[in-house]
Design an enzyme around this catalytic site. Sequence first.
Site, PDB file in Angstrom:
ATOM      1  N   SER A  21      53.743  48.004  38.700  1.00 33.84           N
ATOM      2  CA  SER A  21      52.854  48.441  39.772  1.00 33.84           C
ATOM      3  C   SER A  21      52.099  47.266  40.389  1.00 33.84           C
ATOM      4  O   SER A  21      51.654  46.365  39.687  1.00 33.84           O
ATOM      5  CB  SER A  21      51.854  49.445  39.197  1.00 33.84           C
ATOM      6  OG  SER A  21      50.984  49.886  40.199  1.00 33.84           O
ATOM      7  N   GLY A  46      49.374  51.178  42.591  1.00 37.58           N
ATOM      8  CA  GLY A  46      48.275  51.989  42.073  1.00 37.58           C
ATOM      9  C   GLY A  46      47.613  52.804  43.167  1.00 37.58           C
ATOM     10  O   GLY A  46      47.156  52.255  44.167  1.00 37.58           O
ATOM     11  N   VAL A  71      43.366  41.849  44.502  1.00 36.05           N
ATOM     12  CA  VAL A  71      43.643  42.743  45.625  1.00 36.05           C
ATOM     13  C   VAL A  71      42.632  43.886  45.646  1.00 36.05           C
ATOM     14  O   VAL A  71      42.107  44.235  46.706  1.00 36.05           O
ATOM     15  CB  VAL A  71      45.093  43.287  45.538  1.00 36.05           C
ATOM     16  CG1 VAL A  71      45.323  44.401  46.554  1.00 36.05           C
ATOM     17  CG2 VAL A  71      46.090  42.143  45.767  1.00 36.05           C
ATOM     18  N   LEU A  73      43.070  47.180  44.280  1.00 38.91           N
ATOM     19  CA  LEU A  73      43.643  48.519  44.421  1.00 38.91           C
ATOM     20  C   LEU A  73      43.763  48.982  45.867  1.00 38.91           C
ATOM     21  O   LEU A  73      43.485  50.139  46.176  1.00 38.91           O
ATOM     22  CB  LEU A  73      42.821  49.539  43.617  1.00 38.91           C
ATOM     23  CG  LEU A  73      43.046  49.577  42.109  1.00 38.91           C
ATOM     24  CD1 LEU A  73      42.161  50.664  41.476  1.00 38.91           C
ATOM     25  CD2 LEU A  73      44.505  49.858  41.779  1.00 38.91           C
ATOM     26  N   ASN A 128      46.167  53.920  35.236  1.00 38.04           N
ATOM     27  CA  ASN A 128      45.599  52.572  35.180  1.00 38.04           C
ATOM     28  C   ASN A 128      44.101  52.645  34.902  1.00 38.04           C
ATOM     29  O   ASN A 128      43.308  52.834  35.816  1.00 38.04           O
ATOM     30  CB  ASN A 128      45.888  51.865  36.510  1.00 38.04           C
ATOM     31  CG  ASN A 128      45.272  50.487  36.574  1.00 38.04           C
ATOM     32  OD1 ASN A 128      44.828  49.945  35.565  1.00 38.04           O
ATOM     33  ND2 ASN A 128      45.218  49.913  37.758  1.00 38.04           N
ATOM     34  N   CYS A 131      42.211  48.170  35.737  1.00 38.26           N
ATOM     35  CA  CYS A 131      42.223  47.205  36.838  1.00 38.26           C
ATOM     36  C   CYS A 131      41.019  46.280  36.729  1.00 38.26           C
ATOM     37  O   CYS A 131      39.886  46.744  36.681  1.00 38.26           O
ATOM     38  CB  CYS A 131      42.206  47.900  38.194  1.00 38.26           C
ATOM     39  SG  CYS A 131      42.226  46.710  39.548  1.00 38.26           S
ATOM     40  N   LYS A 166      47.796  52.744  30.922  1.00 37.48           N
ATOM     41  CA  LYS A 166      47.986  51.295  31.067  1.00 37.48           C
ATOM     42  C   LYS A 166      46.747  50.572  30.565  1.00 37.48           C
ATOM     43  O   LYS A 166      45.646  50.760  31.084  1.00 37.48           O
ATOM     44  CB  LYS A 166      48.274  50.936  32.529  1.00 37.48           C
ATOM     45  CG  LYS A 166      48.633  49.457  32.717  1.00 37.48           C
ATOM     46  CD  LYS A 166      49.280  49.204  34.060  1.00 37.48           C
ATOM     47  CE  LYS A 166      49.565  47.733  34.276  1.00 37.48           C
ATOM     48  NZ  LYS A 166      50.218  47.477  35.566  1.00 37.48           N
ATOM     49  N   ASN A 193      47.885  44.939  31.333  1.00 34.02           N
ATOM     50  CA  ASN A 193      47.436  44.635  32.679  1.00 34.02           C
ATOM     51  C   ASN A 193      47.094  43.133  32.724  1.00 34.02           C
ATOM     52  O   ASN A 193      47.282  42.421  31.739  1.00 34.02           O
ATOM     53  CB  ASN A 193      46.216  45.507  33.022  1.00 34.02           C
ATOM     54  CG  ASN A 193      46.088  45.762  34.516  1.00 34.02           C
ATOM     55  OD1 ASN A 193      46.316  44.843  35.316  1.00 34.02           O
ATOM     56  ND2 ASN A 193      45.742  46.966  34.897  1.00 34.02           N
ATOM     57  N   GLY A 244      54.080  41.660  31.197  1.00 32.03           N
ATOM     58  CA  GLY A 244      53.223  40.492  31.204  1.00 32.03           C
ATOM     59  C   GLY A 244      54.070  39.233  31.149  1.00 32.03           C
ATOM     60  O   GLY A 244      54.524  38.834  30.083  1.00 32.03           O
TER      61      GLY A 244
END
Lengths: 307, 247
Positions: A21, A46, A71, A73, A128, A131, A166, A193, A244
Amino acid sequence: MVDLRVTLSGLVLDNPVIPASGTFGYGNEFKDFYDLDILGSFSFKGTTKEPRFGNATPRIAECDAGMLNAVGLQNPGIDAVIREELPRMKRYFHKPVIANIGGFSVEEFQYCCERIGKEEQVGLIEVNVSCPNVHEGGINFGSTPEGAAAVTRAVKQVTDKPVYIKLSPNVTDITAVARACEEAGADGLSLINTLLGMRIDLAHRRPVLANTMGGLSGPAIFPVALRMVWQVAHAVDIPVIGMGGVDSAEKVAEMMMAGASAVQVGAANLVDPFACKKIVEALPGVLARLGVERAAELTGMAAAKTE
Amino acid sequence: MQKQGLYTIQENAPLTRDVYRMVLAGDTSAVTAPGQFVNVRLDGCYLRRPISIADWDDATITLIYKVVGEGTRRMAGMGGPGAALDLLVGLGNGYDLAACGAAPVLLGGGVGVPPLYGLAKRLWRQGRPPAVLLGFNTAADVFYEQEFRDLGCPTMVATADGSYGQKGFVTDLLNTAGMRYDYFYTCGPEPMLRAVYSACACPGQLSFEERMGCGFGACMGCSCKTKYGSKRICKDGPVLAKEEVVW
């Protein structure tokens, strides 16, 4: 002939390779590079209840063997995803997709999972809670076992689709969060993540990222991710999707030997849009060299041999 | 349609102390408009480097780039027999030539000048020869003035320190006697884009720069707000119409 199929909570994937994602949009930017049906699945960008623009730019920084993103989301919101992105996706991706859902409250996670869970294209939901780039509400659900469990319990009440949580690597003990999610009913776990990091622009004497900090991804984080997948896979009995820094079929095999049932590929897609295609194509040869006939056998193989 | 491939370096030489021109041979079919860019993979750099296309033909792509960091420093050192670069080609929307009026003016600042060359060439072919206004910091930074003249474009240069051409900014050249224009195309640093936006009453197009992750619209690293919602500089840009720009 090598059998690449793997299973995630009853969902059979043709192979374990899944674009992660946030690096693959809703697939639209990659469909012109290659046929997306060669993938096991992909995890879409996401998605939150409301549309989000995300953080100020610069949102991207670089480092040795990796990158930082902040970013925040950015996404068109769940209504637009259901109304526009999913119907469009149907034209170029003909397998169950992984719906990545973000949120800022337990209720928002619940609302989005209930809505997206009703979409037949969705094979499983990846929640998620981790984040690193959003601040609203001041709660990072993934940073405590209690927070992650609360989200897990809430979303499990509203959907029959498998729910994978996640996990954030930015915690003291990821296995505690993993166990809490399992006890709360999670069908599986996705990890890791991005790792929180930053860079400073020397000439301008300020952080490169407008958000100051961002999430580190790319080959630099692979050993950390692998270690956490190993720890979590040994701590829970539910499937783990490992990710990862994966950028080769060998690293897919390594992640699986550490305990992953499937593997996501993230930053590599941004550097080489053909990254996942190359990995899928290389995987049979790697398995053959390892003397493994079924990809699913790889899961936990390293653990099995040392115990 | 975007393409990825290996491109052979035919030429890589300095135009000024820190601006280089590189000519690459390979499949150019993905290039469809001036103002598009390529994303260059370089050994030792994790992310690709976006570089605007100065010009192209059936067999070659010309890049003009400024050495600003480690990646472009590596690029400047490349060349020799067999040297090649991995490029993503055909990125970005580029300038829309159809929108231009009868009398277009091109305003370029520094390393924003290159994409205007490919644009000027094609506007000329379209029967709309543009006036060209170029701005640089100092005389030593000036490049491509003669190349624009060779296309047949009336070309003027301003330098910030007055060491060459008119002293001042590129927008000052708009006040030159006899200067007539009804459409503008521009590329340069953001303060210059803002100045052009304010100075030109007519419609036009501006090419923006932003730090990018992928360069092909996937990572949302280079988003900006416009009148019509958020756009990705790499995919929906880098060229935006004046009327949609939100500062």
